[in-house]
Design a protein around this motif. Sequence first.
Motif, short mmCIF file in Angstrom:
data_model
loop_
_atom_site.label_atom_id
_atom_site.label_comp_id
_atom_site.label_asym_id
_atom_site.label_seq_id
_atom_site.Cartn_x
_atom_site.Cartn_y
_atom_site.Cartn_z
N TYR A 45 12.94 50.51 9.91
CA TYR A 45 12.28 51.63 8.62
C TYR A 45 12.38 53.30 9.09
N ARG A 46 12.80 53.25 9.83
CA ARG A 46 12.95 54.76 10.46
C ARG A 46 14.41 55.35 9.14
N ALA A 47 15.23 54.17 9.03
CA ALA A 47 15.84 54.83 8.44
C ALA A 47 16.09 54.71 6.92
N GLN A 48 15.20 53.53 6.61
CA GLN A 48 14.17 54.00 4.94
C GLN A 48 13.57 54.98 4.97
N GLY A 49 13.42 55.55 5.65
CA GLY A 49 12.46 56.76 5.88
C GLY A 49 11.04 56.36 5.56
N ILE A 50 10.15 55.32 5.81
CA ILE A 50 9.06 53.99 5.70
C ILE A 50 8.23 54.91 7.66
N ILE A 51 8.79 54.80 8.45
CA ILE A 51 8.28 55.61 9.52
C ILE A 51 9.30 57.19 10.55
N VAL A 52 8.52 57.32 10.31
CA VAL A 52 9.56 58.59 10.70
C VAL A 52 8.33 59.44 12.71
N GLU A 53 9.28 59.90 13.17
CA GLU A 53 9.32 60.06 14.21
C GLU A 53 7.86 61.28 14.36
N ARG A 54 7.51 61.49 15.22
CA ARG A 54 6.23 62.97 15.50
C ARG A 54 6.96 63.88 16.76
N ASP A 63 4.51 57.27 4.18
CA ASP A 63 3.28 57.16 2.77
C ASP A 63 2.34 55.95 3.28
N GLY A 64 1.54 56.18 2.36
CA GLY A 64 0.63 54.90 2.83
C GLY A 64 0.99 53.88 2.06
N SER A 65 1.33 53.92 1.29
CA SER A 65 1.52 52.61 0.90
C SER A 65 2.66 51.25 1.48
N SER A 68 2.56 46.04 5.02
CA SER A 68 1.89 45.89 6.21
C SER A 68 2.07 45.33 7.67
N ALA A 69 3.34 45.35 7.44
CA ALA A 69 4.64 44.58 9.02
C ALA A 69 5.23 45.81 8.99
N ALA A 70 5.64 47.67 8.44
CA ALA A 70 4.84 48.64 9.25
C ALA A 70 4.06 48.59 9.59
N ARG A 71 3.24 48.48 9.25
CA ARG A 71 1.64 49.40 9.36
C ARG A 71 1.19 49.02 11.07
N ALA A 72 1.67 47.35 11.40
CA ALA A 72 1.75 46.94 12.50
C ALA A 72 2.68 47.52 13.39
N LEU A 73 3.96 47.66 13.37
CA LEU A 73 4.68 47.78 14.44
C LEU A 73 4.16 49.71 14.98
N VAL A 74 4.12 50.42 13.49
CA VAL A 74 3.19 51.22 13.90
C VAL A 74 2.50 51.79 14.95
N THR A 75 1.38 50.44 15.17
CA THR A 75 0.24 50.33 15.56
C THR A 75 0.73 49.85 17.39
N GLU A 76 1.51 48.82 16.66
CA GLU A 76 1.97 48.61 18.54
C GLU A 76 3.18 49.19 18.59
N VAL A 77 4.58 49.85 18.66
CA VAL A 77 5.40 50.66 19.35
C VAL A 77 4.24 52.16 20.09
N ASN A 78 3.00 52.39 19.22
CA ASN A 78 2.27 53.46 19.71
C ASN A 78 2.00 53.26 20.69
#
Length: 127
Positions: A45-54, A63-65, A68-78
């Motif tokens: 997801y990072r390579a695709q630019g969907i998830i970014v590091e802050r 991107d808000g679109s 759902s798997a990326a959304r769940a991963l962000v929640t889990e990682v954070n």
Amino acid sequence: MSQTYSDRRRFLISGYRFCLATMFGLSGAAMLPATAYATDALDTYRAQGIIVERFDGFVELRDGSAPSAARALVTEVNAKRRAIYQKRAAEQNVSVDAVGKIFASKIVETAPAGTLFLQPGGGYVKK
């Protein structure tokens, strides 16, 4: 709103303690469990630019679109990162924000090429 002398002193002392802890190897990405900062899915997801590091050591969706798997991963990682940062902050008597920023600098070093990093001013930088 200006800082008082004691506010600045308290900030400097906490920064000093954290720097000492860092010098003695008590922080850094090496202390993060692998699943908190790098997984195949996160790297994809990072390579695709969907998830970014802050800049603060957490990840977010670019991107808000996003799927759902990326959304769940962000929640889990954070959640995993927050738990680690809170533990380190309590051990070193510093703020969670300070710990997150130190870890963020280590994450920059270990993230794969092409990863986007959100800067404090809002812009993105690609590794």
